[in-house]
Design a protein around this motif. Structure first.
Motif, mmCIF file in Angstrom:
data_model
loop_
_atom_site.group_PDB
_atom_site.id
_atom_site.type_symbol
_atom_site.label_atom_id
_atom_site.label_comp_id
_atom_site.label_asym_id
_atom_site.label_seq_id
_atom_site.Cartn_x
_atom_site.Cartn_y
_atom_site.Cartn_z
ATOM 1 N N ILE A 204 -5.475 11.855 -6.381
ATOM 2 C CA ILE A 204 -4.322 11.281 -5.679
ATOM 3 C C ILE A 204 -4.439 11.516 -4.166
ATOM 4 N N VAL A 205 -4.882 12.697 -3.769
ATOM 5 C CA VAL A 205 -5.039 12.993 -2.344
ATOM 6 C C VAL A 205 -6.125 12.104 -1.732
ATOM 7 N N THR A 206 -7.245 11.971 -2.423
ATOM 8 C CA THR A 206 -8.331 11.121 -1.930
ATOM 9 C C THR A 206 -7.886 9.676 -1.831
ATOM 10 N N ASN A 207 -7.236 9.191 -2.876
ATOM 11 C CA ASN A 207 -6.739 7.817 -2.855
ATOM 12 C C ASN A 207 -5.698 7.643 -1.745
ATOM 13 N N GLY A 208 -4.862 8.649 -1.540
ATOM 14 C CA GLY A 208 -3.867 8.591 -0.473
ATOM 15 C C GLY A 208 -4.512 8.498 0.897
ATOM 16 N N ALA B 241 4.157 15.541 -11.678
ATOM 17 C CA ALA B 241 4.465 16.506 -12.742
ATOM 18 C C ALA B 241 3.206 17.132 -13.336
ATOM 19 N N ASP B 242 2.076 16.448 -13.242
ATOM 20 C CA ASP B 242 0.831 16.935 -13.842
ATOM 21 C C ASP B 242 -0.102 17.641 -12.861
ATOM 22 N N PHE B 243 0.276 17.755 -11.606
ATOM 23 C CA PHE B 243 -0.605 18.361 -10.612
ATOM 24 C C PHE B 243 -0.972 19.802 -10.964
ATOM 25 N N ALA C 267 2.427 6.104 -7.192
ATOM 26 C CA ALA C 267 1.372 6.844 -7.898
ATOM 27 C C ALA C 267 1.564 8.346 -7.745
ATOM 28 N N THR C 268 1.930 8.779 -6.556
ATOM 29 C CA THR C 268 2.149 10.207 -6.320
ATOM 30 C C THR C 268 3.321 10.716 -7.157
ATOM 31 N N ASN C 269 4.403 9.970 -7.184
ATOM 32 C CA ASN C 269 5.568 10.391 -7.973
ATOM 33 C C ASN C 269 5.270 10.427 -9.464
ATOM 34 N N ILE D 1 0.851 -1.204 0.000
ATOM 35 C CA ILE D 1 0.000 0.000 0.000
ATOM 36 C C ILE D 1 0.881 1.246 0.000
ATOM 37 N N PHE D 2 1.878 1.263 0.869
ATOM 38 C CA PHE D 2 2.772 2.414 0.969
ATOM 39 C C PHE D 2 3.550 2.619 -0.333
ATOM 40 N N PHE D 3 4.093 1.532 -0.891
ATOM 41 C CA PHE D 3 4.832 1.627 -2.149
ATOM 42 C C PHE D 3 3.936 2.156 -3.266
ATOM 43 N N ASN D 4 2.739 1.626 -3.389
ATOM 44 C CA ASN D 4 1.815 2.079 -4.438
ATOM 45 C C ASN D 4 1.435 3.542 -4.262
ATOM 46 N N LEU D 5 1.253 3.976 -3.035
ATOM 47 C CA LEU D 5 0.928 5.372 -2.756
ATOM 48 C C LEU D 5 2.066 6.289 -3.190
#
Length: 153
Positions: free
Chosen positions: A55-59, A43-45, A37-39, A30-34
């Motif tokens: 991404i924030v909601t999923n996090g 660049a597109d934020f 995905a964030t990384n 879970i931590f690795f995927n978070l």
């Protein structure tokens, strides 16, 4: 409890594997995927605020499931009387969120190009998550060790 099933009592075998998964492997994944995905999306934020919200909601949910997984795993390992119930609830909630997550890109208003990329990975991830969670849920229902150790299924 009576003496029937004494050889099945204790956190051993597949029950130990489940505890290791819930306490170590699943939270690490879970931590690795978070982080991954964030990384990837960082660049597109600026160009895509909907992606940032997604991404924030999923996090937020990922951290919740990380904690829930740890709680369920430690409860099983420490032989808490309601541990099996906690683990089953974790498996159900994680499966439901995996299904709902397929629709989140649309709900957050991601541009179509982003939705297609996210949807392809999301559908495969949802299928694998539901399969994984379902297999462990069935284990909790049918295991002689779980019944003997916790007095329930």
């Amino acid at each position: 409890m009576n003496n029937v099933g004494l050889e099945y009592r204790g956190v051993k075998g597949w029950l130990l594997v489940l505890c290791v998964c819930l306490c170590i492997l699943d939270p690490a994944a879970i931590f690795f995927n978070l982080i991954h995905a964030t990384n990837l999306a960082r660049a597109d934020f600026d160009k895509n605020p909907a992606l940032l919200r997604l991404i924030v909601t999923n996090g937020f949910f990922s951290i919740g499931f990380l904690v829930f997984s740890l709680y369920a795993g430690v409860s099983l390992w420490r032989l808490h009387p309601r541990a099996v119930t906690y683990a089953k609830r974790y498996f159900i909630c994680a499966s439901l969120y995996a299904v709902v997550s397929v629709f989140l890109p649309e709900l957050f208003g991601l541009p179509e190009a982003n939705r297609k990329v996210v949807a392809a990975a999301s559908i495969v991830n949802t299928f694998l998550t539901v399969l994984y969670m379902g297999a462990w849920y069935l284990y909790l229902l049918r295991s002689k060790r779980v019944a003997a150790t916790y007095g329930q299924r």
